[in-house]
Design a protein around this motif. Structure first.
Motif, PDB file in Angstrom:
ATOM      1  N   GLY A 142      17.195   2.711  -5.195  1.00 20.41           N
ATOM      2  CA  GLY A 142      16.925   4.242  -4.540  1.00 20.41           C
ATOM      3  C   GLY A 142      17.400   4.983  -5.506  1.00 20.41           C
ATOM      4  N   LYS A 145      15.618   5.611  -8.495  1.00 19.53           N
ATOM      5  CA  LYS A 145      14.348   6.472  -8.225  1.00 19.53           C
ATOM      6  C   LYS A 145      14.575   7.697  -8.251  1.00 19.53           C
ATOM      7  CE  LYS A 145      11.162   3.137  -6.430  1.00 19.53           C
ATOM      8  NZ  LYS A 145      10.579   2.749  -5.328  1.00 19.53           N
ATOM      9  N   ASN A 211       6.150  12.024  -7.228  1.00 19.67           N
ATOM     10  CA  ASN A 211       6.026  11.081  -6.328  1.00 19.67           C
ATOM     11  C   ASN A 211       5.036   9.938  -6.896  1.00 19.67           C
ATOM     12  OD1 ASN A 211       6.395  11.840  -3.600  1.00 19.67           O
ATOM     13  ND2 ASN A 211       4.875  13.546  -4.102  1.00 19.67           N
ATOM     14  N   LEU A 212       4.674  10.166  -8.039  1.00 16.83           N
ATOM     15  CA  LEU A 212       3.867   8.816  -8.792  1.00 16.83           C
ATOM     16  C   LEU A 212       4.840   7.703  -9.261  1.00 16.83           C
ATOM     17  CD1 LEU A 212       1.133  10.783 -10.862  1.00 16.83           C
ATOM     18  CD2 LEU A 212       0.691   9.512  -8.834  1.00 16.83           C
ATOM     19  N   LEU A 214       7.575   7.296  -7.603  1.00 22.42           N
ATOM     20  CA  LEU A 214       8.234   6.557  -6.555  1.00 22.42           C
ATOM     21  C   LEU A 214       7.244   5.349  -5.846  1.00 22.42           C
ATOM     22  CD1 LEU A 214       9.699   9.504  -4.771  1.00 22.42           C
ATOM     23  CD2 LEU A 214      10.990   8.126  -6.130  1.00 22.42           C
ATOM     24  N   ALA A 215       5.763   5.495  -6.413  1.00 21.47           N
ATOM     25  CA  ALA A 215       4.870   4.415  -5.726  1.00 21.47           C
ATOM     26  C   ALA A 215       5.424   3.067  -5.920  1.00 21.47           C
ATOM     27  CB  ALA A 215       3.532   4.748  -6.246  1.00 21.47           C
ATOM     28  N   SER A 216       5.072   2.284  -4.711  1.00 18.09           N
ATOM     29  CA  SER A 216       5.505   1.000  -4.632  1.00 18.09           C
ATOM     30  C   SER A 216       4.750   0.158  -5.854  1.00 18.09           C
ATOM     31  CB  SER A 216       5.152   0.356  -3.544  1.00 18.09           C
ATOM     32  OG  SER A 216       5.177   1.057  -2.437  1.00 18.09           O
ATOM     33  N   SER A 217       3.564   0.539  -6.076  1.00 19.17           N
ATOM     34  CA  SER A 217       3.009  -0.153  -7.020  1.00 19.17           C
ATOM     35  C   SER A 217       2.744   0.748  -8.150  1.00 19.17           C
ATOM     36  CB  SER A 217       1.599  -0.920  -6.787  1.00 19.17           C
ATOM     37  OG  SER A 217       0.932  -0.072  -5.855  1.00 19.17           O
ATOM     38  N   PHE A 218       3.274   0.772  -9.303  1.00 18.66           N
ATOM     39  CA  PHE A 218       3.475   1.882 -10.176  1.00 18.66           C
ATOM     40  C   PHE A 218       1.848   2.156 -10.726  1.00 18.66           C
ATOM     41  CE2 PHE A 218       4.574   3.484 -14.455  1.00 18.66           C
ATOM     42  CZ  PHE A 218       5.355   4.402 -14.139  1.00 18.66           C
ATOM     43  N   PRO A 219       1.386   3.361 -10.559  1.00 11.85           N
ATOM     44  CA  PRO A 219      -0.100   3.878 -10.916  1.00 11.85           C
ATOM     45  C   PRO A 219       0.221   4.110 -12.326  1.00 11.85           C
ATOM     46  CG  PRO A 219       1.188   5.491  -9.653  1.00 11.85           C
ATOM     47  CD  PRO A 219       2.118   4.414  -9.701  1.00 11.85           C
ATOM     48  N   THR A 222      -2.709   6.779 -13.306  1.00  7.56           N
ATOM     49  CA  THR A 222      -2.683   8.088 -13.003  1.00  7.56           C
ATOM     50  C   THR A 222      -1.481   8.820 -13.801  1.00  7.56           C
ATOM     51  OG1 THR A 222      -3.175   7.256 -10.836  1.00  7.56           O
ATOM     52  CG2 THR A 222      -2.759   9.273 -10.866  1.00  7.56           C
TER      53      THR A 222
ATOM     54  N   ASP B  27     -10.793  11.903 -15.622  1.00  9.59           N
ATOM     55  CA  ASP B  27     -10.564  12.003 -14.411  1.00  9.59           C
ATOM     56  C   ASP B  27     -11.536  12.200 -13.515  1.00  9.59           C
ATOM     57  OD1 ASP B  27      -7.924  11.621 -13.563  1.00  9.59           O
ATOM     58  OD2 ASP B  27      -7.719  13.765 -12.874  1.00  9.59           O
ATOM     59  N   SER B 157      -0.818  14.919  -2.252  1.00 14.96           N
ATOM     60  CA  SER B 157      -0.488  13.991  -3.483  1.00 14.96           C
ATOM     61  C   SER B 157      -0.328  12.623  -2.995  1.00 14.96           C
ATOM     62  CB  SER B 157       0.815  14.734  -4.070  1.00 14.96           C
ATOM     63  OG  SER B 157       1.898  14.304  -3.002  1.00 14.96           O
ATOM     64  N   ASP B 160      -2.523   9.516  -4.658  1.00 14.52           N
ATOM     65  CA  ASP B 160      -2.286   8.681  -5.695  1.00 14.52           C
ATOM     66  C   ASP B 160      -2.013   7.154  -5.427  1.00 14.52           C
ATOM     67  OD1 ASP B 160      -3.183  11.014  -7.353  1.00 14.52           O
ATOM     68  OD2 ASP B 160      -1.461  11.826  -7.229  1.00 14.52           O
ATOM     69  N   HIS B 161      -1.677   6.992  -4.157  1.00 12.78           N
ATOM     70  CA  HIS B 161      -0.982   5.891  -3.822  1.00 12.78           C
ATOM     71  C   HIS B 161      -1.859   4.751  -3.527  1.00 12.78           C
ATOM     72  CE1 HIS B 161       3.107   7.200  -3.974  1.00 12.78           C
ATOM     73  NE2 HIS B 161       2.787   8.468  -3.390  1.00 12.78           N
ATOM     74  N   MET B 163      -4.410   2.175  -4.579  1.00 12.19           N
ATOM     75  CA  MET B 163      -4.772   1.356  -5.815  1.00 12.19           C
ATOM     76  C   MET B 163      -6.060   0.494  -5.675  1.00 12.19           C
ATOM     77  SD  MET B 163      -1.947   1.977  -7.214  1.00 12.19           S
ATOM     78  CE  MET B 163      -1.959   1.191  -8.810  1.00 12.19           C
ATOM     79  N   SER B 177       0.887   1.587  -0.267  1.00  9.94           N
ATOM     80  CA  SER B 177       2.029   1.412   0.715  1.00  9.94           C
ATOM     81  C   SER B 177       2.861   2.426   0.330  1.00  9.94           C
ATOM     82  CB  SER B 177       2.516   0.002   0.455  1.00  9.94           C
ATOM     83  OG  SER B 177       3.686   0.188  -0.204  1.00  9.94           O
ATOM     84  N   LEU B 178       3.455   3.237   1.455  1.00  7.71           N
ATOM     85  CA  LEU B 178       4.369   4.088   1.144  1.00  7.71           C
ATOM     86  C   LEU B 178       5.674   3.934   1.854  1.00  7.71           C
ATOM     87  CD1 LEU B 178       2.226   7.122   2.515  1.00  7.71           C
ATOM     88  CD2 LEU B 178       2.724   6.638   0.200  1.00  7.71           C
ATOM     89  N   SER B 179       6.702   3.773   1.229  1.00  2.10           N
ATOM     90  CA  SER B 179       8.140   3.680   1.745  1.00  2.10           C
ATOM     91  C   SER B 179       8.669   5.028   2.321  1.00  2.10           C
ATOM     92  CB  SER B 179       8.844   2.962   0.794  1.00  2.10           C
ATOM     93  OG  SER B 179       9.336   3.902  -0.296  1.00  2.10           O
ATOM     94  N   MET B 181      11.024   6.677   1.220  1.00  2.00           N
ATOM     95  CA  MET B 181      11.203   7.818   0.263  1.00  2.00           C
ATOM     96  C   MET B 181       9.746   8.614  -0.151  1.00  2.00           C
ATOM     97  SD  MET B 181      13.139   6.972  -3.203  1.00  2.00           S
ATOM     98  CE  MET B 181      14.697   6.771  -3.006  1.00  2.00           C
ATOM     99  N   GLN B 182       8.639   7.816   0.136  1.00  4.87           N
ATOM    100  CA  GLN B 182       7.440   8.481  -0.434  1.00  4.87           C
ATOM    101  C   GLN B 182       6.818   9.325   0.675  1.00  4.87           C
ATOM    102  OE1 GLN B 182       5.770   5.055  -1.447  1.00  4.87           O
ATOM    103  NE2 GLN B 182       7.570   4.694  -3.026  1.00  4.87           N
TER     104      GLN B 182
END
Lengths: 250, 412
Positions: A142, A145, A211-212, A214-219, A222, B27, B157, B160-161, B163, B177-179, B181-182
């Motif tokens: 955390g 991040k 925000n990007l 922080l994403a759980s699966s690293f984008p 993007t 894009d 925004s 972008d999460h 996938m 998925s969003l924890s 923090m997000q």
């Protein structure tokens, strides 16, 4: 390089003497305090947790990155260029045996330092407030991040600053630059909502790009895309800004 | 020298512009995961409403508290678009006990419903064949585009999460998925507040959350097949909060929607031999019609009460004699009778005849009547088939008596 360093120190000292930094610190602190008060109020009033210790700095970042940070960036950028044009400081600066490119770069670097400093102040105090007043939810990841989020927020801020520097070189008057910047900011923000499919092209949307990270699966895709778009913007703004700065007669 | 500087600047600017343009173009061409998710929903809705002959939808939901199941519910719906028929089974189980199992079948001619607690099939046959479609495309409704725009703006925004992962069979898997923090603080606060309202301690066996409520994690997953149809969609939300004793509750909500047996679903009418069957008739649009209104013919009555020395005392009775009733009209007489000891209340007692026509539903009617003093007033009545009583209201001056507007049939 020594010449550039001298120019840079000169610029930083000028900025430091102007007390803008003090104002920036005070306002940043008040934002943190007000935010914390709202969270505490929500917690005791509604029983909602609001945020934990790690989420608080992110919450602060999400607010300042769209409000006071661009505002101070604009103020400092205007200060570095427009005010110097108007009070003829620029002539004094330019009489020194330093090339215009170096002066321009030194000014840009100074603004970057200012943004970095402002982010750092926000980071330290929001983290402090987060740990003092919120339920502990800290993990090493955390914390990492948060550092990343604050760190990467520097990049879109620099692009924004370069955009404003370009404006200061188009319009001479600092006040008009300020208003054009604010108007442009609002238009871009609204545009991103209306044309949401193109929002990734607007610099104002990139302000939230932490925000990007922080994403759980690293984008990765993007992030690279956004980075390239910002890089493109930065190069264009820098070149155009420098071109105008170089051409200007004092 | 001057020229060289300019060239460098030109090259640098072009480089920046090129970088921007190519990335922007890439894009635009590459649809983001969020756009693909929206497309999946749109294609599925369109195919369901226009193309597919039949399909099965399976919707299930589960709520858990610290791993212990609170509520599960499941609904399996089979759609046969070519025959315009549909059947669905639904069930629910929960710790606070309003479990149910039910079954519905409907097509152009009839509707059948069954529930476990009654174990009776209610069959409604439509007098006119109806042509109703179960497959409206929500994206073609009026205002759908505006709603889409609003949703886009709210999602912001978070887009972008989403996938995307391409599968070997040409389909793809979308996930996100969003924890905590997000999740934007505002959304988190709003969701937490809703949760607090939900778990307010009024239901027994459900945790009562009072403090430190927050959304911990939200995640979703969806599979889109090679035809662009969304075959499954799973949404999970994990929320946390403490009750009064300070014990932490972790609530998880799971929703799973699955689409299967595309063009391979058969909807069969249930076999009703050897089952309890109640028949109802329905005219399109107006709800169930009374099968034989004549059952309401005859005398109805209820009691007139007064309050005396803190007690209710019966002082007489009100009567309605339905002399004639059919599908469209009803007529009869209303009168009051008082007990011998309470003759003084007789003054102002009503006695009149009424004629009324039913409204479209064949249950409700308004009428006008004239009192002995010559005053014309109005009233209305309603045949309540559900409880087998007559609901009769007259706009009369308030008197000291206690009246009831429900009249029960008099049996000898």
């Amino acid at each position: 390089m020594a010449v550039f360093q001298a120019a840079l120190i000169n610029e930083i000292e000028k900025l430091y003497k102007k007390k803008k930094i003090m104002v920036a610190i005070i306002i940043s602190l008040s934002v943190i305090i007000i935010g914390q008060l709202i969270i505490v109020g929500m917690r005791t009033g509604f029983g909602l947790r609001g945020v934990g210790s790690v989420e608080f700095p992110i919450l602060v970042l999400s607010v300042v990155v769209n409000t006071i940070l661009p505002l101070f960036t604009a103020l400092v950028a205007i200060d570095c260029f427009s005010s110097e044009f108007s009070n003829n400081m620029m002539r004094v600066t330019l009489t020194r045996p330093v090339s215009r490119f170096k002066i321009f770069s030194a000014k840009v670097t100074t603004i970057v330092f200012f943004i970095l400093f402002n982010l750092f102040v926000l980071f330290v105090f929001s983290l402090l407030a987060g740990f003092l007043f919120n339920a502990n939810s800290a993990t090493a990841i955390g914390l990492f991040k948060i550092v990343i989020s604050y760190g990467v927020s520097l990049i879109p801020m620099i692009v924004l600053a370069l955009g404003i520097i370009l404006l200061t070189n188009i319009f001479k008057n600092g006040t008009s630059v300020f208003f054009v910047s604010i108007l442009g900011f609002l238009i871009l923000k609204a545009g991103a909502v209306i044309f949401s499919q193109y929002s990734s092209l607007f610099i104002t949307s990139q302000l939230d790009w932490y925000n990007l990270w922080l994403a759980s699966s690293f984008p990765l895709n993007t992030i690279v895309n956004q980075l390239l778009i910002m890089l493109g913007y930065a190069i264009m703004f820098f070149t155009a800004g420098y071109y105008l700065f170089d051409k200007k007669e004092y | 020298m001057k020229l060289k500087k300019k060239t460098v600047m030109l090259i640098s600017f072009s480089l920046g512009a090129l970088l921007f343009a190519t990335t922007a173009l890439a894009d635009m061409v590459n649809k983001s995961g969020y756009e693909q998710l929206k497309d999946g929903l749109k294609v599925t809705a369109e195919k369901c409403s226009e193309e597919l002959d039949s399909f099965t939808l399976d919707l299930s939901m589960e709520v858990k508290n610290n791993g212990e199941t609170l509520i599960t519910s499941n609904e399996v719906s089979k759609f046969d678009r070519s025959n315009n028929a549909q059947e669905s089974f639904s069930s629910q189980e929960s710790v606070y006990g309003n479990d149910y199992n039910s079954y519905n079948y409907s097509d152009d001619k009839m509707r059948i419903r069954w529930s476990e607690d009654q174990d009776t099939y209610y069959v409604t046959e439509f007098t006119n064949e109806r042509d109703q479609s179960y497959y409206n495309n929500p994206f073609k409704e009026e205002g759908a585009e505006d709603i889409e725009r609003i949703v886009d703006a709210v999602v912001g925004s978070l887009k972008d999460h989403v996938m995307v992962e391409e599968n070997s069979d040409g389909g793809k898997e979308l996930s996100g998925s969003l924890s905590e923090m997000q999740i934007p603080a505002l959304i988190n606060a709003f969701a937490s507040f809703q949760l607090k309202q939900q778990f307010n301690g009024r239901q027994s066996n459900m945790p009562h959350l009072t403090q430190d409520i927050f959304v911990k994690e939200i995640s979703g997953k969806s599979i889109i097949n090679a035809d662009g149809i969304m075959e499954s969609m799973l949404g999970t939300a994990l929320l946390s909060g403490k009750d009064k004793q300070g014990q932490v509750h972790e609530l998880s909500f799971e929703i799973l929607v699955k689409m299967s047996d595309i063009n391979n679903t058969t909807v069969t009418m249930p076999d009703l031999t050897n089952e309890n069957v109640v028949k109802e008739v329905e005219r399109p649009g107006y709800g169930p019609e009374i099968t034989n209104p004549e059952k309401f013919q005859g005398l109805f009555k209820n009691d007139i009460l007064i309050e005396k020395d803190g007690q209710y005392v019966k002082i007489g009775e009100r009567y309605i004699n339905i002399t004639h009733i059919d599908d469209s009209t009803i007529s009869g007489r209303y009168y009051e009778e008082y007990r011998d000891d309470y003759e003084q209340y007789t003054e102002g007692a009503l006695d009149f005849r009424f004629d009324a026509s039913f409204e479209r539903d064949g249950r409700q009617a308004s009428f006008e009547y004239t009192t002995e003093t010559g005053k014309t007033t109005s009233g209305n009545l309603y045949l309540d088939e559900y409880i087998g009583k007559l609901n009769f209201n007259i706009n009369q001056d308030s008197r000291s008596m206690v009246y009831d507007y429900m009249f029960s049939k008099v049996f000898d």
